[in-house]
Write an enzyme that holds these catalytic residues in place. Structure first.
Site, PDB file in Angstrom:
ATOM      1  CB  SER A  46      10.486  -0.470 -74.767  1.00 25.66           C
ATOM      2  OG  SER A  46       9.286   0.240 -74.540  1.00 25.66           O
ATOM      3  CD  GLU A  47       9.853  -0.267 -70.507  1.00 27.60           C
ATOM      4  OE1 GLU A  47      10.899   0.161 -70.016  1.00 27.60           O
ATOM      5  OE2 GLU A  47       9.234   0.326 -71.399  1.00 27.60           O
ATOM      6  CB  THR A  48       5.430  -6.897 -71.521  1.00 25.76           C
ATOM      7  OG1 THR A  48       5.666  -6.790 -72.928  1.00 25.76           O
ATOM      8  CG2 THR A  48       4.163  -7.704 -71.285  1.00 25.76           C
TER       9      THR A  48
END
Length: 301
Positions: A46-48
């Site tokens: 979902s996030e990096t």
């Protein structure tokens, strides 16, 4: 390309693989936007995040946050997970147990309380959603208008349409049409309160077979939360700091939740996230959670 230190961290849990995973590139210097975006799409999380030296002298580090579909000005689980990774990699805060993160939203204070990190919720702007949008979202979620207790557009960097539903079981039973939500272009977060004294939230998965447990030493959750972000390429986020932050500011202010509580999120996805909320005497909302490193190594970028 060069070899860069990398960690994958599970956030809002002290138990690996039941929270929300985050990829952290600890040295993002020299990477352009397209490379960061391509790597974030490749991780398919979902996030990096990418850590950089701060440009503000009061900050300890700078972070850029990418979803598979674009960059975010702020997000909660990347804030806690990036800080956890930075500290574990030897980062030294300028002010002891207070860390200052720089992101596109601005400066975010983070408190270190033992192993747990807690960030100060950014300033919230909220407004009433249009009846048309609300009706379309309710239809995509498969709920009736009378199941919505209250609704607000919540903006603390990311913009969420927040819905308080009639109870936690309704939240757990939702089977959204993610294609329709993506077409609407609106991230949607939902919450439902547990009755006072509840000790075990029911998991309502598609096979309806399992129950979550609350460990004896933990505070039972007061609210069940889910977050649908098909608009940015994530059908359902396992545990969402930014939405829980804005949700807390909204629902505490309106008297739906106390000034200190625990939120549960991720049950339907087989996760067991716990978000710890506290509003202090200055009316600042703090959002906390545990983090644990699951992968520690290097990436070539």
């Amino acid at each position: 390309m060069k070899t860069r230190p990398f960690k994958q961290v599970d956030v809002f849990t002290s138990t690996p693989y039941v929270g929300n995973p985050l990829a952290v590139v600890l040295d993002g210097t020299g990477l352009d936007d397209a490379t960061m975006q391509r790597f974030a799409a490749w991780t398919h999380l979902s996030e990096t995040t990418f850590l950089l030296p701060p440009t503000d002298p009061s900050a300890d580090y700078q972070v850029r946050i990418f979803t598979p579909g674009g960059e975010l000005p702020f997000a909660g689980h990347p804030t806690l997970g990036s800080c956890h990774a930075w500290l574990q990699a030897g980062g030294k805060p300028k002010a002891g147990n207070l860390i200052v993160q720089q992101c596109a939203k601005g400066l975010v204070p983070i408190r270190r309380e033992g192993e747990r990190l807690t960030f100060a919720a950014p300033t919230l702007r909220r407004s009433a959603p249009s009846p048309t949008l609300l009706a379309k979202v309710a239809s995509a979620l498969g709920i009736r208008a009378q199941q919505i207790v209250t609704a607000q557009l919540l903006d603390n960097g990311p913009v969420w349409l927040g819905l308080l539903l009639n109870d936690a079981d309704t939240v757990l039973a939702l089977e959204p049409d993610h294609h329709v939500l993506a077409e609407l272009g609106q991230k949607v977060g939902v919450a439902g309160l547990y009755p006072a004294g509840t000790t075990s939230p029911l998991i309502t998965r598609s096979n309806r077979e399992a129950r979550a447990f609350v460990r004896a030493e933990e505070t039972a959750p007061s609210v069940e939360v889910r977050a649908f972000a098909a608009a940015i390429g994530v059908d359902e986020d396992p545990v969402t700091g930014s939405f829980n932050a804005s949700l807390a500011e909204w629902l505490i202010a309106e008297g739906h939740l106390p000034s200190q509580y625990v939120a549960s999120q991720g049950q339907v996805l087989g996760r067991d996230g716990r978000v710890h909320i506290e509003r202090d005497s200055d009316r600042q909302v703090w959002v906390g959670g545990d983090s644990v490193t699951c992968i520690d190594g290097h990436v070539t970028l």
